[in-house]
Scaffold this motif. Structure first.
Motif, PDB file in Angstrom:
ATOM      1  N   ASN B 105       0.838  -1.208   0.000  1.00 52.51           N
ATOM      2  CA  ASN B 105       0.000   0.000   0.000  1.00 52.51           C
ATOM      3  C   ASN B 105       0.873   1.259   0.000  1.00 52.51           C
ATOM      4  N   ILE B 132      -8.855   7.103  -9.663  1.00 43.64           N
ATOM      5  CA  ILE B 132      -8.821   6.372  -8.385  1.00 43.64           C
ATOM      6  C   ILE B 132     -10.092   6.689  -7.585  1.00 43.64           C
ATOM      7  N   GLU B 135     -13.141   5.008  -9.294  1.00 48.32           N
ATOM      8  CA  GLU B 135     -13.174   3.543  -9.152  1.00 48.32           C
ATOM      9  C   GLU B 135     -13.383   3.133  -7.696  1.00 48.32           C
ATOM     10  N   MET B 136     -12.834   3.927  -6.784  1.00 48.62           N
ATOM     11  CA  MET B 136     -13.024   3.616  -5.360  1.00 48.62           C
ATOM     12  C   MET B 136     -14.506   3.698  -5.008  1.00 48.62           C
ATOM     13  N   ASP B 137     -15.169   4.727  -5.498  1.00 47.45           N
ATOM     14  CA  ASP B 137     -16.610   4.889  -5.312  1.00 47.45           C
ATOM     15  C   ASP B 137     -17.328   3.621  -5.785  1.00 47.45           C
ATOM     16  N   MET B 139     -16.151   0.578  -6.261  1.00 50.11           N
ATOM     17  CA  MET B 139     -15.823  -0.633  -5.489  1.00 50.11           C
ATOM     18  C   MET B 139     -16.540  -0.633  -4.136  1.00 50.11           C
ATOM     19  N   ILE B 350      -7.091   7.077   0.963  1.00 49.55           N
ATOM     20  CA  ILE B 350      -7.986   6.453  -0.024  1.00 49.55           C
ATOM     21  C   ILE B 350      -7.164   5.581  -0.981  1.00 49.55           C
ATOM     22  N   LEU B 351      -6.006   6.111  -1.368  1.00 49.71           N
ATOM     23  CA  LEU B 351      -5.119   5.406  -2.296  1.00 49.71           C
ATOM     24  C   LEU B 351      -4.619   4.088  -1.699  1.00 49.71           C
ATOM     25  N   TYR B 354      -7.435   1.708  -1.688  1.00 51.90           N
ATOM     26  CA  TYR B 354      -7.673   1.271  -3.072  1.00 51.90           C
ATOM     27  C   TYR B 354      -6.705   0.141  -3.424  1.00 51.90           C
ATOM     28  N   ARG B 358      -7.772  -3.709  -4.433  1.00 47.23           N
ATOM     29  CA  ARG B 358      -7.345  -4.296  -5.713  1.00 47.23           C
ATOM     30  C   ARG B 358      -6.451  -5.501  -5.489  1.00 47.23           C
TER      31      ARG B 358
END
Lengths: 127, 501
Positions: B105, B132, B135-137, B139, B350-351, B354, B358
């Motif tokens: 991470n 990001i 896509e986070m939203d 997921m 958030i990253l 994420y 993933r």
């Protein structure tokens, strides 16, 4: 147990005592013991109107913060300012040190509360 | 005790060695470059000063510590050794999900394209970052069964506040303005009633039933035309799944209220069930708990808030959108409650989350929850004969023991927790939830091995035995830490907020 004569108790461990038509309220010895060292008391504002069961104060100990509920409906006419600087008074003598004085709308609300004997039984069931 | 870095300070000591500045700091005055002023300071310093209006200039030098490089390194290395984190030991802090945070991470978060980006950059130059967010939203929607997320809230309680503001905006928009009360079970996280009060609601408490769930009768009595919503964690703070959740949702919805899901305990349910399917209208997740980003000691955290379709217009602004070619941030959202955080939330957190999602994938996340639940049940069964277990049911990701009946030795849960420190364990959460007397709330998480959990169980059992045989040793613990018992009462009653003068 002269000191607790006429003192009434709630299930939330507040006490209430009528004196000259006014109702003094505080927390029981069981409550102060369960809370541990009290470090802060948030006092209500004088003049505040309350209903029985409304939260009127918050007592904070090292362990937790607890709402204090008014046992009767009425108006807060006096608060114990000494608790602001010395919250430990509630630990030292919970029955001598009240939190607030209420001008009650209906004194008969006190009749619904427990007397000392009933309260002792209630506490031993809580254990 | 370690000294403060300010106490180590010696006038004139530095951690750098630089030649005098040989160019003017103010290009309008090249002549002063390299010269020394009459007070011994570089003239360029005066020039720099002259650019700042008199009233904004310091009268005295800032009191910064003056130390050498090796002092700085030793000081902070020593402090880090005094600390306990999940990287140096078991950390079964109930309700906090102190799982191991994979180092991959950190690698992802350190990529230059993310690290060097500026929040004021134009959308078209920050496509990867907006991707990001977008896509986070998506997921998080899939994981929770909600329709849309805002990633802005900076932590869990902030997510709660944002969620409650959305509930309020929804009722107000419909002209349904009499809904002033939020119902909260007595087992709830303390943040729930606090957030309700912050959002301008009155918090109403409902009792738990004997199985540890919401008492349906009490709930029916509590709901009405003034009900704005109900806040619930499921599994709840006892680590128990509320089997009546569908009925609870029906009761609240029938009264016109909305359901709020506190996602603090989401580590138990990923890939197995979803708050959206249970009937919840608003959800927050704690990325720092469930999705493995470092927290404790202040985070930073991240508490995205997700909603069902009807509430989407009220989400904080902006939201990330994608038209098939370009990612962009949509600020044109007239019904939004507005911003709840500067820029786009704690993007670095958030990253990391994420990267975790993933890495794990849907099957991996399900395994995470299955193992978290398995580990908790294993520990519960190893400990239940040595401590009281007030709610003896299959638990989810955590469980609550009680150390309540030890009047004769005077030993309390606090003493047991302090003694654990001597063996290198972070103690569990204690005295919470409030409905369990002398509570110990244990959450092992999925990342611990059988050996670690056995060592912890053996240690806790031996402390319970020691408490009977040698209570003084437990009462005076910890014995092997830098400091032992702190005077919490004195600290709370007479806080000293300034170290020197």
């Amino acid at each position: 147990m002269g000191i607790l004569e006429g003192v009434k108790f709630t299930k939330e461990h507040e006490w209430a005592r009528e004196e000259g038509g006014k109702v003094y309220i505080g927390i029981s010895d069981y409550a102060q013991n369960a809370l541990g060292d009290i470090v802060y008391v948030e006092l209500p504002a004088a003049g505040k109107k309350v209903k029985a069961g409304d939260a009127i104060s918050v007592v904070e100990s090292v362990k937790t913060a607890s709402d204090i509920y008014s046992p009767v409906s009425g108006t807060v006419i006096e608060v114990n300012d000494a608790l602001e600087d010395s919250p430990e008074l509630l630990n030292e003598d919970p029955y001598e040190n009240y939190i607030a004085v209420i001008d009650p709308e209906n004194l008969s609300e006190l009749d619904k509360l427990m007397d000392e004997k009933e309260y002792r039984e209630f506490c031993s069931e809580e254990e | 005790m370690a000294k403060l870095i300010f106490e180590m300070s010696r006038p004139g000591r530095t951690a750098y060695s630089l030649p005098p500045c040989d160019t003017a700091t103010d290009l309008r005055d090249r002549k002063t470059a390299g010269q020394t002023g009459s007070d011994g300071k570089g003239a360029q310093e005066d020039v720099a000063c002259s650019l700042i209006p008199e009233r904004f200039r310091r009268k005295k030098d800032a009191e910064l510590p003056e130390v050498s490089e090796v002092d700085v390194i030793r000081h902070f290395t020593e402090l880090s050794r005094m600390n306990h984190g999940v990287d140096n030991g078991f950390y079964p802090l109930g309700s906090c999900t102190m799982k191991y945070n994979p180092k991959v991470n950190e690698d992802i978060a350190a990529l230059e394209g993310f690290r060097a980006v500026h929040p004021y950059q134009a959308d078209e130059t920050a496509q990867g970052c907006i991707q990001i967010l977008y896509e986070m939203d998506r997921m998080l929607k899939e994981i929770t069964g909600m329709d849309r997320f805002s990633l802005q809230p900076a932590a869990g309680a902030h997510g709660e506040l944002a969620g409650l503001m959305i509930i309020k905006a929804y009722h107000d928009y419909r002209g349904d303005t009499g809904r002033t009360k939020i119902i909260v079970p007595d087992s709830a996280h303390g943040t729930n009633p606090a957030s309700a009060a912050m959002a301008g609601f009155e918090a109403i408490e409902v009792k738990s039933d004997e199985r540890g769930g919401v008492d349906l009768k009490a709930l029916k009595a509590a709901v009405g035309p003034d009900t704005a919503g109900l806040m619930l964690t499921n599994p709840n703070t006892l680590g128990l799944f509320d089997e009546n959740i569908k009925e609870i949702a029906r009761i609240v919805h029938d009264a016109g209220g909305l359901l709020y899901y506190d996602g603090a305990n989401a580590n138990a349910i990923m890939g197995i069930c979803r708050p959206g399917d249970m009937g919840f209208d608003v959800v927050h997740l704690n990325l720092h708990k469930t999705f493995s980003t470092p927290h404790g000691g202040g985070g930073p955290g991240s508490g995205p808030v997700g909603v069902k379709k009807a509430l989407e217009p009220f989400l904080p602004t902006p939201l990330a959108e994608f038209d098939g070619k370009q990612y962009r941030l949509d600020h044109d959202r007239p019904l939004s409650i507005g911003r709840v955080r500067s820029f786009y939330g704690n993007f670095g957190v958030i990253l990391r989350a994420y990267a975790y999602i993933r890495t794990m994938g849907p099957d991996g996340l399900r395994k995470v929850s299955e193992n978290a639940v398995l580990n908790a049940n294993y520990l519960m069964h190893r400990l239940k004969d040595h401590f009281d277990l007030p709610y003896d049911r299959t638990c989810m990701h955590e469980f609550v023991l009680s150390y309540g009946k030890h009047k004769e030795t005077g030993i309390r849960t606090l003493d047991i927790a302090k003694r654990l420190l001597d063996f290198g364990f972070h103690p569990p959460t204690v005295y919470f939830p409030l409905i369990v007397n002398e509570a110990l709330m244990i959450e092992p998480t999925e990342t611990e091995s059988l050996e670690t959990m056995d060592l912890f169980a053996d240690t806790l059992i031996s402390i319970a035995e020691e408490a009977e045989k040698d209570p003084e040793k437990v009462k005076s613990a910890p014995h092997r830490t830098y400091v032992s018992r702190l005077d919490e009462v004195k600290a709370a009653r007479n806080p000293v907020l300034v170290h020197m003068d």
